[in-house]
Design a protein around this motif. Sequence first.
Motif, PDB file in Angstrom:
ATOM      1  N   ALA A 107       0.796  -1.461   0.220  1.00 27.16           N
ATOM      2  CA  ALA A 107      -0.350   0.008  -0.111  1.00 27.16           C
ATOM      3  C   ALA A 107       0.635   1.165  -0.629  1.00 27.16           C
ATOM      4  CB  ALA A 107      -1.013   0.133   1.120  1.00 27.16           C
ATOM      5  N   PHE A 108       1.960   1.628   0.465  1.00 30.08           N
ATOM      6  CA  PHE A 108       2.546   2.625   0.996  1.00 30.08           C
ATOM      7  C   PHE A 108       4.257   2.483   0.561  1.00 30.08           C
ATOM      8  CE2 PHE A 108      -0.345   2.299   4.207  1.00 30.08           C
ATOM      9  CZ  PHE A 108      -1.082   2.807   4.161  1.00 30.08           C
ATOM     10  N   LYS A 109       4.590   1.554  -0.296  1.00 28.42           N
ATOM     11  CA  LYS A 109       5.700   1.513  -0.310  1.00 28.42           C
ATOM     12  C   LYS A 109       6.194   1.779  -2.053  1.00 28.42           C
ATOM     13  CE  LYS A 109       8.229  -0.441   3.533  1.00 28.42           C
ATOM     14  NZ  LYS A 109       9.602  -1.181   4.254  1.00 28.42           N
ATOM     15  N   SER A 110       7.004   2.178  -2.822  1.00 30.55           N
ATOM     16  CA  SER A 110       7.942   1.892  -3.984  1.00 30.55           C
ATOM     17  C   SER A 110       8.188   0.654  -4.096  1.00 30.55           C
ATOM     18  CB  SER A 110       8.448   2.613  -4.109  1.00 30.55           C
ATOM     19  OG  SER A 110       9.945   2.992  -3.385  1.00 30.55           O
ATOM     20  N   ILE A 111       8.416   0.145  -5.126  1.00 28.31           N
ATOM     21  CA  ILE A 111       8.853  -1.104  -5.776  1.00 28.31           C
ATOM     22  C   ILE A 111      10.191  -0.933  -5.356  1.00 28.31           C
ATOM     23  CG2 ILE A 111       9.298  -2.388  -7.963  1.00 28.31           C
ATOM     24  CD1 ILE A 111       7.114  -1.603  -9.456  1.00 28.31           C
ATOM     25  N   PRO A 112      11.104  -0.213  -5.682  1.00 34.86           N
ATOM     26  CA  PRO A 112      12.725  -0.667  -4.929  1.00 34.86           C
ATOM     27  C   PRO A 112      12.409  -0.384  -3.400  1.00 34.86           C
ATOM     28  CG  PRO A 112      12.818   1.228  -6.155  1.00 34.86           C
ATOM     29  CD  PRO A 112      11.174   0.790  -6.254  1.00 34.86           C
ATOM     30  N   GLN A 113      11.291  -0.056  -2.997  1.00 35.31           N
ATOM     31  CA  GLN A 113      11.310  -0.542  -1.165  1.00 35.31           C
ATOM     32  C   GLN A 113      11.082  -1.499  -0.603  1.00 35.31           C
ATOM     33  OE1 GLN A 113       9.188   3.625  -0.159  1.00 35.31           O
ATOM     34  NE2 GLN A 113      11.011   4.766   0.035  1.00 35.31           N
ATOM     35  N   ARG A 114       9.969  -2.047  -1.550  1.00 28.72           N
ATOM     36  CA  ARG A 114       9.295  -3.424  -1.739  1.00 28.72           C
ATOM     37  C   ARG A 114      10.163  -4.715  -1.984  1.00 28.72           C
ATOM     38  NH1 ARG A 114       4.804  -1.680  -4.277  1.00 28.72           N
ATOM     39  NH2 ARG A 114       4.805  -3.305  -5.875  1.00 28.72           N
ATOM     40  N   LEU A 115      11.137  -4.521  -2.723  1.00 24.58           N
ATOM     41  CA  LEU A 115      12.613  -5.636  -3.296  1.00 24.58           C
ATOM     42  C   LEU A 115      13.113  -5.311  -2.371  1.00 24.58           C
ATOM     43  CD1 LEU A 115      13.820  -7.602  -5.066  1.00 24.58           C
ATOM     44  CD2 LEU A 115      14.844  -5.727  -6.388  1.00 24.58           C
ATOM     45  N   ALA A 116      13.553  -4.553  -1.614  1.00 27.42           N
ATOM     46  CA  ALA A 116      14.895  -4.463  -0.351  1.00 27.42           C
ATOM     47  C   ALA A 116      14.084  -5.066   0.610  1.00 27.42           C
ATOM     48  CB  ALA A 116      14.785  -2.799  -0.244  1.00 27.42           C
ATOM     49  N   SER A 117      13.304  -4.985   0.925  1.00 29.88           N
ATOM     50  CA  SER A 117      12.287  -5.228   2.182  1.00 29.88           C
ATOM     51  C   SER A 117      12.733  -6.946   1.841  1.00 29.88           C
ATOM     52  CB  SER A 117      11.093  -4.723   2.585  1.00 29.88           C
ATOM     53  OG  SER A 117      10.901  -3.982   2.695  1.00 29.88           O
ATOM     54  N   VAL A 118      11.496  -7.906   0.445  1.00 27.13           N
ATOM     55  CA  VAL A 118      11.852  -8.497   0.243  1.00 27.13           C
ATOM     56  C   VAL A 118      13.335  -9.672   0.664  1.00 27.13           C
ATOM     57  CG1 VAL A 118      11.632 -10.095  -1.116  1.00 27.13           C
ATOM     58  CG2 VAL A 118       9.883  -8.315  -1.260  1.00 27.13           C
ATOM     59  N   LEU A 119      14.270  -9.053  -0.434  1.00 23.79           N
ATOM     60  CA  LEU A 119      15.662  -9.451   0.224  1.00 23.79           C
ATOM     61  C   LEU A 119      16.028  -9.573   1.677  1.00 23.79           C
ATOM     62  CD1 LEU A 119      17.277  -7.033  -2.212  1.00 23.79           C
ATOM     63  CD2 LEU A 119      16.737  -9.326  -2.666  1.00 23.79           C
ATOM     64  N   LEU A 120      15.498  -8.801   2.101  1.00 22.21           N
ATOM     65  CA  LEU A 120      16.614  -8.574   3.740  1.00 22.21           C
ATOM     66  C   LEU A 120      16.026  -9.532   4.634  1.00 22.21           C
ATOM     67  CD1 LEU A 120      16.229  -5.306   4.513  1.00 22.21           C
ATOM     68  CD2 LEU A 120      18.104  -6.884   4.489  1.00 22.21           C
ATOM     69  N   GLN A 121      14.139  -9.923   3.877  1.00 23.09           N
ATOM     70  CA  GLN A 121      13.452 -10.730   4.579  1.00 23.09           C
ATOM     71  C   GLN A 121      13.884 -12.631   4.381  1.00 23.09           C
ATOM     72  OE1 GLN A 121       9.763 -10.670   3.683  1.00 23.09           O
ATOM     73  NE2 GLN A 121       8.851 -12.712   4.616  1.00 23.09           N
ATOM     74  N   HIS A 122      14.235 -12.796   3.140  1.00 22.02           N
ATOM     75  CA  HIS A 122      14.390 -14.108   3.312  1.00 22.02           C
ATOM     76  C   HIS A 122      15.977 -13.909   2.819  1.00 22.02           C
ATOM     77  CE1 HIS A 122      10.223 -14.602   1.969  1.00 22.02           C
ATOM     78  NE2 HIS A 122      10.110 -13.842   1.108  1.00 22.02           N
ATOM     79  N   PRO A 168      18.261 -16.690  -2.239  1.00 21.41           N
ATOM     80  CA  PRO A 168      18.324 -17.631  -3.242  1.00 21.41           C
ATOM     81  C   PRO A 168      17.008 -17.910  -4.337  1.00 21.41           C
ATOM     82  CG  PRO A 168      17.375 -19.108  -1.143  1.00 21.41           C
ATOM     83  CD  PRO A 168      18.463 -16.816  -0.818  1.00 21.41           C
ATOM     84  N   PHE A 169      16.773 -16.648  -4.339  1.00 20.91           N
ATOM     85  CA  PHE A 169      15.060 -16.517  -5.906  1.00 20.91           C
ATOM     86  C   PHE A 169      15.902 -16.391  -7.497  1.00 20.91           C
ATOM     87  CE2 PHE A 169      12.568 -15.284  -1.769  1.00 20.91           C
ATOM     88  CZ  PHE A 169      12.801 -16.746  -1.207  1.00 20.91           C
ATOM     89  N   THR A 170      14.848 -16.877  -7.518  1.00 23.98           N
ATOM     90  CA  THR A 170      15.142 -16.019  -9.309  1.00 23.98           C
ATOM     91  C   THR A 170      14.335 -14.954  -9.410  1.00 23.98           C
ATOM     92  OG1 THR A 170      12.844 -16.744 -10.138  1.00 23.98           O
ATOM     93  CG2 THR A 170      14.816 -18.366  -9.883  1.00 23.98           C
ATOM     94  N   HIS A 171      14.547 -13.480 -10.146  1.00 27.97           N
ATOM     95  CA  HIS A 171      14.418 -13.208 -10.731  1.00 27.97           C
ATOM     96  C   HIS A 171      12.671 -12.272 -10.486  1.00 27.97           C
ATOM     97  CE1 HIS A 171      18.108 -10.427 -12.786  1.00 27.97           C
ATOM     98  NE2 HIS A 171      18.478 -11.550 -11.008  1.00 27.97           N
ATOM     99  N   GLU A 172      11.926 -14.129 -11.509  1.00 24.95           N
ATOM    100  CA  GLU A 172      10.610 -14.134 -11.098  1.00 24.95           C
ATOM    101  C   GLU A 172       9.738 -14.153 -10.350  1.00 24.95           C
ATOM    102  OE1 GLU A 172       7.861 -17.033 -13.958  1.00 24.95           O
ATOM    103  OE2 GLU A 172       9.585 -17.818 -14.145  1.00 24.95           O
ATOM    104  N   ALA A 173      10.682 -14.856  -9.328  1.00 22.02           N
ATOM    105  CA  ALA A 173      10.312 -15.258  -7.650  1.00 22.02           C
ATOM    106  C   ALA A 173      10.438 -13.802  -7.406  1.00 22.02           C
ATOM    107  CB  ALA A 173      11.332 -16.733  -7.299  1.00 22.02           C
ATOM    108  N   MET A 174      11.020 -12.681  -7.668  1.00 26.14           N
ATOM    109  CA  MET A 174      10.898 -11.810  -7.103  1.00 26.14           C
ATOM    110  C   MET A 174       9.893 -11.031  -7.504  1.00 26.14           C
ATOM    111  SD  MET A 174      14.791 -11.320  -5.642  1.00 26.14           S
ATOM    112  CE  MET A 174      15.984 -12.006  -6.891  1.00 26.14           C
ATOM    113  N   GLY A 175      10.152 -10.901  -8.568  1.00 26.81           N
ATOM    114  CA  GLY A 175       8.857 -10.189  -8.998  1.00 26.81           C
ATOM    115  C   GLY A 175       7.378 -10.614  -8.244  1.00 26.81           C
ATOM    116  N   ALA A 176       7.366 -11.656  -8.457  1.00 26.24           N
ATOM    117  CA  ALA A 176       5.586 -12.196  -8.069  1.00 26.24           C
ATOM    118  C   ALA A 176       5.695 -11.963  -6.363  1.00 26.24           C
ATOM    119  CB  ALA A 176       6.331 -14.163  -7.886  1.00 26.24           C
ATOM    120  N   LEU A 177       6.900 -12.126  -5.473  1.00 25.89           N
ATOM    121  CA  LEU A 177       6.727 -11.080  -4.468  1.00 25.89           C
ATOM    122  C   LEU A 177       6.137 -10.204  -4.412  1.00 25.89           C
ATOM    123  CD1 LEU A 177       9.133 -13.621  -2.504  1.00 25.89           C
ATOM    124  CD2 LEU A 177       6.637 -13.690  -1.270  1.00 25.89           C
ATOM    125  N   VAL A 178       6.901  -9.021  -5.327  1.00 25.41           N
ATOM    126  CA  VAL A 178       7.027  -7.943  -4.726  1.00 25.41           C
ATOM    127  C   VAL A 178       6.536  -7.568  -5.757  1.00 25.41           C
ATOM    128  CG1 VAL A 178       7.804  -5.475  -5.298  1.00 25.41           C
ATOM    129  CG2 VAL A 178       9.482  -7.907  -4.916  1.00 25.41           C
TER     130      VAL A 178
END
Length: 234
Positions: free
Chosen positions: A149-164, A183-193
Motif C-alpha cells: 500500500a505505501f512503499k515503492s517497488i525498490p523499497q518493497r524489493l529491499a524488504s523482500v531481500l532482507l526478509q529472505h 536464493p530466488f530467481t528474478h521471476e520469484a522476486m517479482g511475484a513477491l514484490v
Amino acid sequence: MSEALPDKTTHLRTIDIFADLTKAEIEQVGKRTAMQRVRPGTVFYSSEQTAEVLFILKEGRVRLYHLSPEGKELTTAILEAGTIFGEMAMLGQRLHESYAEALTPCLLCLMSREDVKASLLSDPRIAARIAEMLGNRLIETQRRLSDFAFKSIPQRLASVLLQHARPVRRKLLGGGEVELEVPFTHEAMGALVGTHRETITKVLNEFRTAGWIELKRGRVLILDSQQLVAISDP
C-alpha cells in the motif's frame, strides 16, 4: 516417488513446534504422519482440493499463490523449512482458492484433521508453539500488505531481500565474516514484490551498481544490508 524416505522421528525432532517433546513423544507423533518427497515445480495442492490437511515443511521452499480469472499468478507467501501450512480450519489455516508449489526439492509431513486434534492440539506445549508461529505469520502478512500500500517497488524489493536472506553455508564453514544470500530467481522476486520480472531486473541492476548486492545465477548476494534497511524503511 521411488526415493527412500528418511526416518520420520529424526526429522520431526528438528521442527520447532516439537522442540519440547521427548523422543518417545515424537515417535508417537510420527506414527500419525505421512511423509512425502516432492520434486521442484510440482503443484501438490490446488484450489480444487477440499480435504483438510496440514503440511509440515521439513526441507525445501514452497510457494503459495492465487490465480486470477485471467490466469495471472499472485504469490501470497514463500515458506521456508520448519513451518506449517495447509487447509485446517481449527488452526486458522486456509488454502482456499490457493495453490502450493515446490520451489526446491521438498520433504513434507502430512497430517489429517483427526491427527492434528489427537497429536498437536491435545498437547499444550505444541499448541503454544503453533499459536506463536501463526501469530508471527499474521504479523508478516500485515507487514506485506502495508508494503504494497505505501512503499515503492525498490523499497518493497529491499524488504523482500532482507526478509529472505540466509547465511551462505560455505562462509559459515570457513569462518570469517558471514555473507547473506537470497536464493530466488528474478521471476520469484517479482511475484513477491508484485511486479514484472523485467522491472525486478532493472532495480536489482541499480542495487548492484550502487554496490549493495551481487547477482549470481538464481540468487542474490547481499553486500550491504544496512543500505537495504535504509531503503526498505525510509
